[in-house]
Design an enzyme around this catalytic site. Structure first.
Site, PDB file in Angstrom:
ATOM      1  N   HIS A  58     -17.316   3.700   7.907  1.00 49.70           N
ATOM      2  CA  HIS A  58     -15.717   3.278   8.327  1.00 49.70           C
ATOM      3  C   HIS A  58     -15.032   4.260   9.022  1.00 49.70           C
ATOM      4  O   HIS A  58     -15.406   5.582   7.877  1.00 49.70           O
ATOM      5  CB  HIS A  58     -15.206   2.980   6.967  1.00 49.70           C
ATOM      6  CG  HIS A  58     -13.702   2.903   6.863  1.00 49.70           C
ATOM      7  ND1 HIS A  58     -12.973   1.746   7.113  1.00 49.70           N
ATOM      8  CD2 HIS A  58     -12.615   4.423   7.420  1.00 49.70           C
ATOM      9  CE1 HIS A  58     -11.671   1.596   6.930  1.00 49.70           C
ATOM     10  NE2 HIS A  58     -11.576   3.417   7.560  1.00 49.70           N
ATOM     11  N   GLY A  72     -10.723   3.394  13.064  1.00 48.29           N
ATOM     12  CA  GLY A  72      -9.951   3.499  14.255  1.00 48.29           C
ATOM     13  C   GLY A  72     -11.327   3.963  14.894  1.00 48.29           C
ATOM     14  O   GLY A  72     -10.857   3.630  16.264  1.00 48.29           O
ATOM     15  N   ARG A 126      -3.179  -2.094  -2.751  1.00 44.91           N
ATOM     16  CA  ARG A 126      -3.602  -1.591  -3.344  1.00 44.91           C
ATOM     17  C   ARG A 126      -3.482  -0.607  -3.909  1.00 44.91           C
ATOM     18  O   ARG A 126      -2.762   0.378  -4.002  1.00 44.91           O
ATOM     19  CB  ARG A 126      -3.912  -0.748  -1.849  1.00 44.91           C
ATOM     20  CG  ARG A 126      -5.011   0.142  -1.670  1.00 44.91           C
ATOM     21  CD  ARG A 126      -5.386   0.524   0.358  1.00 44.91           C
ATOM     22  NE  ARG A 126      -6.261   1.581   0.030  1.00 44.91           N
ATOM     23  CZ  ARG A 126      -6.071   3.347   0.622  1.00 44.91           C
ATOM     24  NH1 ARG A 126      -4.862   3.180   0.696  1.00 44.91           N
ATOM     25  NH2 ARG A 126      -6.778   3.436   0.666  1.00 44.91           N
ATOM     26  N   ASN A 160       0.742  -1.344   0.084  1.00 45.07           N
ATOM     27  CA  ASN A 160      -0.609   0.001   0.794  1.00 45.07           C
ATOM     28  C   ASN A 160       0.937   1.441  -0.035  1.00 45.07           C
ATOM     29  O   ASN A 160       1.452   1.831   0.946  1.00 45.07           O
ATOM     30  CB  ASN A 160      -1.123   0.020   1.662  1.00 45.07           C
ATOM     31  CG  ASN A 160      -2.004   1.049   1.762  1.00 45.07           C
ATOM     32  OD1 ASN A 160      -1.151   2.306   0.003  1.00 45.07           O
ATOM     33  ND2 ASN A 160      -3.003   0.933   2.449  1.00 45.07           N
ATOM     34  N   GLY A 171     -12.090   6.755  10.219  1.00 46.25           N
ATOM     35  CA  GLY A 171     -11.213   6.477  10.482  1.00 46.25           C
ATOM     36  C   GLY A 171     -10.288   7.896  10.422  1.00 46.25           C
ATOM     37  O   GLY A 171     -10.937   8.628  10.503  1.00 46.25           O
ATOM     38  N   GLY A 173     -14.326   4.044  14.565  1.00 45.88           N
ATOM     39  CA  GLY A 173     -15.427   2.965  14.836  1.00 45.88           C
ATOM     40  C   GLY A 173     -15.792   2.068  15.915  1.00 45.88           C
ATOM     41  O   GLY A 173     -16.525   1.496  16.736  1.00 45.88           O
ATOM     42  N   GLU A 174     -14.281   1.323  16.110  1.00 46.00           N
ATOM     43  CA  GLU A 174     -13.594   0.113  16.890  1.00 46.00           C
ATOM     44  C   GLU A 174     -13.505   0.815  18.383  1.00 46.00           C
ATOM     45  O   GLU A 174     -13.934   0.341  18.791  1.00 46.00           O
ATOM     46  CB  GLU A 174     -12.532  -0.480  16.196  1.00 46.00           C
ATOM     47  CG  GLU A 174     -12.579  -1.087  14.504  1.00 46.00           C
ATOM     48  CD  GLU A 174     -11.208  -1.425  14.246  1.00 46.00           C
ATOM     49  OE1 GLU A 174     -10.546  -1.340  14.607  1.00 46.00           O
ATOM     50  OE2 GLU A 174     -11.597  -1.565  12.872  1.00 46.00           O
ATOM     51  N   ASN A 175     -12.992   2.416  18.302  1.00 51.41           N
ATOM     52  CA  ASN A 175     -12.574   2.246  19.870  1.00 51.41           C
ATOM     53  C   ASN A 175     -13.406   3.868  20.536  1.00 51.41           C
ATOM     54  O   ASN A 175     -13.387   3.796  21.910  1.00 51.41           O
ATOM     55  CB  ASN A 175     -11.801   2.394  19.171  1.00 51.41           C
ATOM     56  CG  ASN A 175     -10.268   1.776  18.676  1.00 51.41           C
ATOM     57  OD1 ASN A 175     -10.064   0.942  20.178  1.00 51.41           O
ATOM     58  ND2 ASN A 175      -9.509   2.124  17.562  1.00 51.41           N
ATOM     59  N   LYS A 232       3.800   1.146   3.181  1.00 50.77           N
ATOM     60  CA  LYS A 232       3.276  -0.138   4.155  1.00 50.77           C
ATOM     61  C   LYS A 232       2.634  -1.486   3.369  1.00 50.77           C
ATOM     62  O   LYS A 232       2.756  -1.568   2.578  1.00 50.77           O
ATOM     63  CB  LYS A 232       1.752   0.360   4.835  1.00 50.77           C
ATOM     64  CG  LYS A 232       1.492   1.174   5.535  1.00 50.77           C
ATOM     65  CD  LYS A 232       0.559   1.677   6.096  1.00 50.77           C
ATOM     66  CE  LYS A 232      -0.350   2.932   5.969  1.00 50.77           C
ATOM     67  NZ  LYS A 232      -1.489   3.912   6.367  1.00 50.77           N
ATOM     68  N   HIS A 284     -12.828   3.135   0.714  1.00 54.74           N
ATOM     69  CA  HIS A 284     -12.671   2.110   0.898  1.00 54.74           C
ATOM     70  C   HIS A 284     -13.985   1.218   1.102  1.00 54.74           C
ATOM     71  O   HIS A 284     -14.323   0.311   1.798  1.00 54.74           O
ATOM     72  CB  HIS A 284     -13.301   2.761   2.959  1.00 54.74           C
ATOM     73  CG  HIS A 284     -13.119   4.458   3.216  1.00 54.74           C
ATOM     74  ND1 HIS A 284     -13.853   5.188   3.888  1.00 54.74           N
ATOM     75  CD2 HIS A 284     -11.228   3.999   3.202  1.00 54.74           C
ATOM     76  CE1 HIS A 284     -12.622   5.891   4.190  1.00 54.74           C
ATOM     77  NE2 HIS A 284     -11.867   5.229   4.148  1.00 54.74           N
TER      78      HIS A 284
HETATM   79  P1  ADP Z   1      -6.529   5.488   9.082  1.00 52.06           P
HETATM   80  O1  ADP Z   1      -7.861   6.012   8.157  1.00 52.06           O
HETATM   81  O2  ADP Z   1      -5.480   6.424   8.327  1.00 52.06           O
HETATM   82  O3  ADP Z   1      -6.361   4.042   8.401  1.00 52.06           O
HETATM   83  P2  ADP Z   1      -8.194   4.482  11.805  1.00 52.06           P
HETATM   84  O4  ADP Z   1      -9.099   3.681  10.464  1.00 52.06           O
HETATM   85  O5  ADP Z   1      -6.574   4.235  11.820  1.00 52.06           O
HETATM   86  O6  ADP Z   1      -6.703   5.673  10.223  1.00 52.06           O
HETATM   87  O7  ADP Z   1      -7.817   5.699  12.298  1.00 52.06           O
HETATM   88  C1  ADP Z   1      -7.404   6.316  12.889  1.00 52.06           C
HETATM   89  C2  ADP Z   1      -8.396   7.185  13.368  1.00 52.06           C
HETATM   90  O8  ADP Z   1      -8.731   6.059  14.870  1.00 52.06           O
HETATM   91  C3  ADP Z   1      -7.126   8.394  14.969  1.00 52.06           C
HETATM   92  O9  ADP Z   1      -7.144   9.710  14.457  1.00 52.06           O
HETATM   93  C4  ADP Z   1      -8.387   8.381  15.884  1.00 52.06           C
HETATM   94  O10 ADP Z   1      -8.968  10.009  15.924  1.00 52.06           O
HETATM   95  C5  ADP Z   1      -9.116   7.179  16.259  1.00 52.06           C
HETATM   96  N1  ADP Z   1      -8.927   6.344  16.753  1.00 52.06           N
HETATM   97  C6  ADP Z   1      -8.165   5.681  17.205  1.00 52.06           C
HETATM   98  N2  ADP Z   1      -7.976   5.162  18.406  1.00 52.06           N
HETATM   99  C7  ADP Z   1      -8.812   5.729  19.360  1.00 52.06           C
HETATM  100  C8  ADP Z   1      -8.893   5.709  20.362  1.00 52.06           C
HETATM  101  N3  ADP Z   1      -8.873   4.818  21.580  1.00 52.06           N
HETATM  102  N4  ADP Z   1     -10.846   6.511  21.081  1.00 52.06           N
HETATM  103  C9  ADP Z   1     -11.125   6.534  19.861  1.00 52.06           C
HETATM  104  N5  ADP Z   1     -10.695   7.697  18.773  1.00 52.06           N
HETATM  105  C10 ADP Z   1      -9.555   6.671  18.111  1.00 52.06           C
END
Ligand code: ADP
Length: 386
Positions: free
Chosen positions: A188, A310, A71, A8, A190, A312-314, A15, A160
């Protein structure tokens, strides 16, 4: 022949992941950054590829390498699925550069280097736009003059796609159903962010448009905006199209509203009472909620709303904010499930809910590797849905 190398590339980084698709294990993960910059470890993409191969020495088994999966950001309306790379495919990716002037040249540069470096290994392009090629015309058409649409390719492509495809299939599995049986809304979230309406396993609408700028509020992108704002800013400030485009892509979104493109910083500032950060968070969630509403209308029946990437998961805060007030539409979450500390695929809706709300970690590399391997005949396509 079970190994797949996934590449990528950005304009100044590569990456990579080396995967063993026999057991879907990651043999190596890495990044070469600051390509071409002073002090960087590689002067160009060819040198960077040598760094990658150096780092993989001892792990990469060329006799077991079934494919290299690249990618590629923009496949226009030409690429609807994973594609074996030939000279013609490279020429087509080049022709699409006007639609993705930053991304496609970097992708192409690495493809050319990888073809030279690993000439005996099939190289496969997996396009970020491909999954959305099933959008009906009513959803991908912009109401602009025919010359723009027909001669210049102005339409919604969406991005995406690899993530939406992977996540929607995993979400169906979590529901215990086949992808063809379910409708869902995938979010999605991120650095870039997009929503996707998936009907029976196929993308039927998505929030990113001709470029990744449209739709949700993102880390540094504005998302939806009255297009007349661009002409207005040009008239008022004398700024040109390129500069305005750059501002909307790199200096807008959460960064412009809340002072940081990282949602964690914005959440922390809002928790301390920072009004700008709170507004950023409110606007971010409200935009997602609007898209959930419009995709409910587009799909009619929705079996699941799925959060990934990032944010959505966290972020339990964003997930709660995004679905707040949608109870009467059958969408609600359990506070306890939403805030549980987990990295697993999981339900966050209460057991009695009509519509499942899920968190499904994305894995674009596994999806790219699976699609590449399926294309070169390593395994059937079903291979990517365990
Ligand atoms: P990319 O689109 O570059 O692949 P990611 O999917 O890894 O990015 O998402 C990155 C974003 O996820 C970061 O900018 C951050 O804001 C958010 N993020 C990561 N961990 C957390 C967390 N624990 N709580 C809230 N937001 C988070």
């Amino acid at each position: 022949m079970n190994q797949v190398l996934v590449l990528n590339s950005g304009s100044s980084s590569i990456k990579y992941q080396l995967l063993d698709m026999a057991d879907r294990s990651r043999l190596a993960v890495g990044i070469v950054e600051r390509i071409g910059e002073p002090g960087g470890s590689a002067s160009d993409h060819a040198a960077a590829m040598q760094v990658v191969l150096g780092e993989l020495a001892g792990t990469l088994d060329r006799s077991a390498l079934a494919a290299v999966g690249h990618r590629v950001v923009h496949g226009g309306d030409r690429f609807r699925g994973p594609t074996l790379i030939t000279d013609e495919v490279c020429a087509a990716i080049k022709e699409l550069i006007p639609l993705a002037p930053l991304h496609n040249p970097a992708n192409l540069m690495l493809i050319e280097v990888a073809r030279k470096t690993l000439p005996d290994t099939p190289q496969v392009a997996v396009f970020d736009t491909a999954f959305h090629q099933t959008l009906p015309a009513a959803a991908h058409t912009y109401a602009v003059p025919a010359a723009w649409r027909e001669d210049l390719g102005v339409r919604r492509y969406g991005f995406h796609g690899t993530s939406h495809q992977y996540v929607s299939r995993r979400a169906a599995a979590l529901l215990g159903r086949r992808p063809e049986e379910v409708n869902m809304i995938v979010l999605h979230l991120g650095n870039g962010a997009s929503a996707c309406a998936v009907r029976e396993g196929r993308s039927v609408d998505t929030s990113m448009g001709m470029t990744p700028l449209e739709g949700l509020i993102m880390g540094t992108r504005s998302g939806d905006l009255d297009p007349a704002v661009c002409a207005y800013i040009a008239r008022r400030t004398g700024r040109g199209a390129e500069e305005i485009d750059l501002t909307l892509n790199k200096s807008s979104g959460l960064l412009a509203l809340g002072g940081s493109n990282d949602l964690r910083d914005v959440e922390a500032a809002a928790a301390k009472g920072d009004a700008n950060a709170q507004l950023a968070l409110d606007a971010y969630c409200y935009r997602i909620r609007k898209y959930i509403g419009s995709y409910l209308a587009a799909l009619g029946r929705v079996d699941a709303v799925v959060f990934t990437a990032g944010v959505g998961e966290n972020s339990a805060t964003v997930r709660a904010g995004a679905v707040a007030g949608l109870e009467h539409l059958g969408i609600s979450i359990s506070a306890k499930r939403n805030t549980a500390d987990s990295k697993e695929e999981r339900y966050i809706s209460p057991y009695w809910a009509e519509t499942a709300v899920l968190v499904v970690p994305t894995d674009e590399e596994i999806e790219i590797a699976g699609q590449a391997l399926a294309l070169v005949g390593g395994e059937p396509a079903a291979h990517t849905s365990p």
